[in-house]
Design a protein around this motif. Structure first.
Motif, PDB file in Angstrom:
ATOM      1  N   ALA A 167      32.793  52.695  46.299  1.00 45.44           N
ATOM      2  CA  ALA A 167      33.200  51.566  47.145  1.00 45.44           C
ATOM      3  C   ALA A 167      33.381  50.303  46.313  1.00 45.44           C
ATOM      4  CB  ALA A 167      32.152  51.341  48.236  1.00 45.44           C
ATOM      5  N   PHE A 168      32.498  50.105  45.329  1.00 46.63           N
ATOM      6  CA  PHE A 168      32.591  48.897  44.512  1.00 46.63           C
ATOM      7  C   PHE A 168      33.797  48.972  43.573  1.00 46.63           C
ATOM      8  CE2 PHE A 168      31.156  45.888  41.149  1.00 46.63           C
ATOM      9  CZ  PHE A 168      30.984  44.769  41.959  1.00 46.63           C
ATOM     10  N   ILE A 169      34.037  50.131  42.967  1.00 48.03           N
ATOM     11  CA  ILE A 169      35.173  50.269  42.058  1.00 48.03           C
ATOM     12  C   ILE A 169      36.487  50.080  42.813  1.00 48.03           C
ATOM     13  CG2 ILE A 169      36.398  51.865  40.525  1.00 48.03           C
ATOM     14  CD1 ILE A 169      33.623  53.058  39.864  1.00 48.03           C
ATOM     15  N   LYS A 170      36.528  50.546  44.042  1.00 47.87           N
ATOM     16  CA  LYS A 170      37.732  50.354  44.836  1.00 47.87           C
ATOM     17  C   LYS A 170      37.952  48.880  45.187  1.00 47.87           C
ATOM     18  CE  LYS A 170      38.121  54.979  46.810  1.00 47.87           C
ATOM     19  NZ  LYS A 170      38.169  55.815  48.035  1.00 47.87           N
ATOM     20  N   ASP A 171      36.935  48.062  44.967  1.00 47.41           N
ATOM     21  CA  ASP A 171      37.045  46.613  45.194  1.00 47.41           C
ATOM     22  C   ASP A 171      37.376  45.840  43.913  1.00 47.41           C
ATOM     23  OD1 ASP A 171      37.012  45.704  47.755  1.00 47.41           O
ATOM     24  OD2 ASP A 171      34.905  45.096  47.788  1.00 47.41           O
ATOM     25  N   TYR A 172      37.420  46.520  42.764  1.00 49.78           N
ATOM     26  CA  TYR A 172      37.729  45.828  41.513  1.00 49.78           C
ATOM     27  C   TYR A 172      39.023  45.014  41.639  1.00 49.78           C
ATOM     28  CZ  TYR A 172      34.359  48.365  38.427  1.00 49.78           C
ATOM     29  OH  TYR A 172      33.243  48.867  37.800  1.00 49.78           O
ATOM     30  N   GLY A 173      40.048  45.621  42.208  1.00 48.17           N
ATOM     31  CA  GLY A 173      41.341  44.947  42.311  1.00 48.17           C
ATOM     32  C   GLY A 173      41.255  43.646  43.076  1.00 48.17           C
ATOM     33  N   HIS A 174      40.447  43.623  44.137  1.00 47.59           N
ATOM     34  CA  HIS A 174      40.286  42.398  44.919  1.00 47.59           C
ATOM     35  C   HIS A 174      39.422  41.379  44.184  1.00 47.59           C
ATOM     36  CE1 HIS A 174      39.787  39.777  48.392  1.00 47.59           C
ATOM     37  NE2 HIS A 174      38.476  39.821  48.204  1.00 47.59           N
ATOM     38  N   LEU A 175      38.313  41.844  43.627  1.00 48.21           N
ATOM     39  CA  LEU A 175      37.366  40.921  42.996  1.00 48.21           C
ATOM     40  C   LEU A 175      37.906  40.290  41.718  1.00 48.21           C
ATOM     41  CD1 LEU A 175      34.100  43.010  43.514  1.00 48.21           C
ATOM     42  CD2 LEU A 175      34.849  41.016  44.830  1.00 48.21           C
ATOM     43  N   LEU A 176      38.838  40.967  41.062  1.00 52.20           N
ATOM     44  CA  LEU A 176      39.403  40.449  39.805  1.00 52.20           C
ATOM     45  C   LEU A 176      40.863  40.019  39.974  1.00 52.20           C
ATOM     46  CD1 LEU A 176      37.883  43.064  37.329  1.00 52.20           C
ATOM     47  CD2 LEU A 176      37.237  40.654  37.529  1.00 52.20           C
ATOM     48  N   CYS A 177      41.268  39.771  41.206  1.00 51.31           N
ATOM     49  CA  CYS A 177      42.683  39.477  41.467  1.00 51.31           C
ATOM     50  C   CYS A 177      43.159  38.174  40.843  1.00 51.31           C
ATOM     51  CB  CYS A 177      42.970  39.473  42.972  1.00 51.31           C
ATOM     52  SG  CYS A 177      42.149  38.139  43.887  1.00 51.31           S
ATOM     53  N   THR A 178      42.238  37.272  40.514  1.00 54.35           N
ATOM     54  CA  THR A 178      42.642  36.003  39.893  1.00 54.35           C
ATOM     55  C   THR A 178      42.405  35.988  38.388  1.00 54.35           C
ATOM     56  OG1 THR A 178      40.457  35.011  40.346  1.00 54.35           O
ATOM     57  CG2 THR A 178      42.180  34.711  42.017  1.00 54.35           C
ATOM     58  N   ASP A 179      41.963  37.100  37.828  1.00 57.42           N
ATOM     59  CA  ASP A 179      41.712  37.178  36.395  1.00 57.42           C
ATOM     60  C   ASP A 179      43.035  37.444  35.685  1.00 57.42           C
ATOM     61  OD1 ASP A 179      41.137  38.311  33.761  1.00 57.42           O
ATOM     62  OD2 ASP A 179      39.053  38.450  34.407  1.00 57.42           O
ATOM     63  N   PRO A 180      43.509  36.523  34.860  1.00 58.75           N
ATOM     64  CA  PRO A 180      44.834  36.687  34.250  1.00 58.75           C
ATOM     65  C   PRO A 180      44.936  37.893  33.326  1.00 58.75           C
ATOM     66  CG  PRO A 180      43.665  34.839  33.248  1.00 58.75           C
ATOM     67  CD  PRO A 180      42.858  35.268  34.433  1.00 58.75           C
ATOM     68  N   VAL A 181      43.815  38.325  32.759  1.00 57.04           N
ATOM     69  CA  VAL A 181      43.825  39.449  31.823  1.00 57.04           C
ATOM     70  C   VAL A 181      43.642  40.784  32.535  1.00 57.04           C
ATOM     71  CG1 VAL A 181      42.676  40.482  29.811  1.00 57.04           C
ATOM     72  CG2 VAL A 181      42.955  37.988  29.948  1.00 57.04           C
ATOM     73  N   TYR A 182      42.789  40.808  33.552  1.00 57.43           N
ATOM     74  CA  TYR A 182      42.387  42.080  34.150  1.00 57.43           C
ATOM     75  C   TYR A 182      42.956  42.349  35.540  1.00 57.43           C
ATOM     76  CZ  TYR A 182      39.044  42.944  30.406  1.00 57.43           C
ATOM     77  OH  TYR A 182      38.480  43.196  29.186  1.00 57.43           O
ATOM     78  N   ALA A 183      43.640  41.396  36.144  1.00 61.42           N
ATOM     79  CA  ALA A 183      44.078  41.570  37.537  1.00 61.42           C
ATOM     80  C   ALA A 183      44.898  42.842  37.742  1.00 61.42           C
ATOM     81  CB  ALA A 183      44.866  40.349  37.995  1.00 61.42           C
ATOM     82  N   GLU A 184      45.916  43.059  36.935  1.00 67.69           N
ATOM     83  CA  GLU A 184      46.781  44.222  37.117  1.00 67.69           C
ATOM     84  C   GLU A 184      46.058  45.518  36.774  1.00 67.69           C
ATOM     85  OE1 GLU A 184      49.768  44.575  38.568  1.00 67.69           O
ATOM     86  OE2 GLU A 184      49.426  42.480  39.131  1.00 67.69           O
ATOM     87  N   LYS A 185      45.263  45.489  35.699  1.00 69.60           N
ATOM     88  CA  LYS A 185      44.509  46.683  35.319  1.00 69.60           C
ATOM     89  C   LYS A 185      43.488  47.041  36.407  1.00 69.60           C
ATOM     90  CE  LYS A 185      44.843  46.404  30.260  1.00 69.60           C
ATOM     91  NZ  LYS A 185      44.064  46.311  28.987  1.00 69.60           N
ATOM     92  N   ALA A 186      42.836  46.017  36.948  1.00 68.39           N
ATOM     93  CA  ALA A 186      41.838  46.259  38.002  1.00 68.39           C
ATOM     94  C   ALA A 186      42.489  46.860  39.233  1.00 68.39           C
ATOM     95  CB  ALA A 186      41.123  44.963  38.353  1.00 68.39           C
ATOM     96  N   LYS A 187      43.671  46.384  39.548  1.00 66.74           N
ATOM     97  CA  LYS A 187      44.414  46.925  40.692  1.00 66.74           C
ATOM     98  C   LYS A 187      44.732  48.405  40.471  1.00 66.74           C
ATOM     99  CE  LYS A 187      48.646  46.065  43.369  1.00 66.74           C
ATOM    100  NZ  LYS A 187      49.869  45.218  43.474  1.00 66.74           N
ATOM    101  N   THR A 188      45.123  48.749  39.250  1.00 69.78           N
ATOM    102  CA  THR A 188      45.427  50.141  38.917  1.00 69.78           C
ATOM    103  C   THR A 188      44.175  51.011  39.005  1.00 69.78           C
ATOM    104  OG1 THR A 188      47.252  49.501  37.462  1.00 69.78           O
ATOM    105  CG2 THR A 188      46.280  51.677  37.096  1.00 69.78           C
ATOM    106  N   VAL A 189      43.069  50.501  38.459  1.00 65.58           N
ATOM    107  CA  VAL A 189      41.811  51.247  38.492  1.00 65.58           C
ATOM    108  C   VAL A 189      41.373  51.497  39.929  1.00 65.58           C
ATOM    109  CG1 VAL A 189      39.326  51.026  38.043  1.00 65.58           C
ATOM    110  CG2 VAL A 189      40.967  50.632  36.200  1.00 65.58           C
TER     111      VAL A 189
END
Length: 410
Positions: A253-275
């Motif tokens: 459940a937490f990993i599926k939230d990575y994309g939302h929680l890191l959505c404003t991170d310029p380095v990780y936003a897209e990668k987090a969304k993919t993960v």
């Protein structure tokens, strides 16, 4: 709901998100009807509607008190209210925002700080946790009852784990406490996947998903762990890994939230969304496979406890039950299956009295059908329920693995 955030609150990184969530709530109170703590305590402030009102007051500049913190602490984050809410209130994200503001304003008593700091230091470190677990088994009689019930009731031989040998590859989160508390869970998952000709690519640098830190007053540390995992998985993702599999629904459940929680991170936003898109609970992978090829022979009568993180957070209620039924297991009916068992991550340690009441209620429901064993999909629930010393509790994939016929070559 009308809102008027204070100037200070408007400077928060997630102020706009908080205001949007608050305005979604119409204060209908349907959420209270399915809130475990409201049912136990009968206090409006120990239900979702009351907690939303408390967070609204805090963000509008009203005084923040220890009482405010207490009511937020008592929330299990089970997200049953989200399943019930007709307005689609994103309660868990509002709670995360509110808790961060309250915890920054209200210093905790020294005992709580030590407990929470200790949990953050020990639980995410798999090697340290396993070592302390071994010591705990030796000195079990000297430990407080709260910790004694967290120790596994017995030991079992560690089964061999298959070597990856198939064209299809997935990643798997190994977890932090599960390898110590239930070491055969991931091995069983690997063996079943191997029989289905799916191999697991090791990701040695991946660690704790970050949920423990994130939900214990250390959100920045939790997100740091998320970034570390993304870095560890990324090479395999680029090489075509089909999924990132989790056998612990809380981690999933937490990993599926990575994309939302890191959505404003310029380095990780897209990668987090993919993960997050690749993250799958084990049942999501297995239900798409030809399970009949496993040749399962099951005669156990079992009750399945669907963790809150599986049914309310990941919206996979009924998925494991469907797979187990498909494989021939005899499932009993479980009353009030939507209610939390009281584990809720570290809740059973930080709120032991409430957690025990919820555990005993859940066990009464699970045992009403007289099962031989109780199955679940999250290590926290498994440990919490099994700690009562009643019907044995195991991860469902271990039961599937045990029911597979032995073969010389799959």
């Amino acid at each position: 709901m009308q809102t008027s955030l204070s100037e200070k609150a408007r400077q928060l990184p997630r102020a706009e998100e908080a205001e949007s969530i608050l305005r979604t709530c119409v204060h209908c109170g349907f959420c209270n009807a399915t809130c475990p703590t409201y049912q136990l305590l009968g206090d409006e402030l120990d239900g979702p509607r009351g907690r939303i009102y408390l967070i609204k007051q805090v963000l509008e500049g009203n005084e923040v008190t220890r009482k405010t913190q207490l009511h937020l602490d008592r929330c299990l984050s089970c997200r049953n209210c989200e399943t019930t809410c007709p307005s689609g209130v994103d309660y868990h994200n509002l709670l995360d925002i509110g808790r961060a503001v309250v915890d920054a304003a209200v210093p905790r008593p020294i005992g709580q700080r030590l407990l929470r700091g200790g949990l953050r230091a020990v639980a995410p470190d798999a090697s340290l946790f396993k070592g302390l677990l071994g010591a705990g088994r030796i000195f079990r009689a000297l430990l407080p009852e709260t910790l004694q019930t967290k120790l596994p009731r017995g030991t079992s031989a560690i089964a061999p784990r298959p070597v990856a040998r198939h064209a299809r590859k997935v990643l798997m989160l190994e977890g932090c406490v599960q390898p110590g508390l239930s070491p055969n869970t991931n091995i069983a998952a690997a063996r079943v996947l191997d029989r289905l000709r799916i191999g697991i690519t090791p990701a040695l640098n991946a660690g704790c998903c970050g949920a423990v830190d994130y939900h214990l007053d250390a959100q920045a540390k939790g997100l740091e762990r998320a970034r570390k995992n993304i870095d560890a998985w990324w090479p395999a993702i680029e090489q075509g890994a089909e999924a990132i599999v989790q056998t612990a629904s809380g981690c999933g459940a937490f990993i599926k939230d990575y994309g939302h929680l890191l959505c404003t991170d310029p380095v990780y936003a897209e990668k987090a969304k993919t993960v997050s898109a690749l993250a799958k609970d084990l049942v999501e992978v297995l239900r798409e496979e030809p399970l009949e090829s496993l040749g399962i022979h099951a005669d156990q009568r079992l009750a399945f406890h669907c963790p809150c993180t599986l049914q309310h957070a990941q919206k996979l209620g009924g998925a494991v039950e469907s797979v187990l039924t498909r494989l021939g297991f005899n499932l009993t009916t479980v009353p009030d299956a939507h209610l939390c068992c009281g584990s809720a991550g570290t809740y059973s340690i930080t709120q032991p009295a409430l957690a025990r009441q919820l555990r005993d209620q859940k066990l009464n429901a699970l045992e009403s059908g007289h099962p031989d064993v109780i199955a679940t999909a999250n290590i926290g629930c498994q440990t919490h329920l099994d700690g009562a010393g009643r019907t044995p509790v195991r991860h469902w994939i271990e039961l599937v693995d045990a029911a597979m016929p032995l073969v010389r070559d799959a």
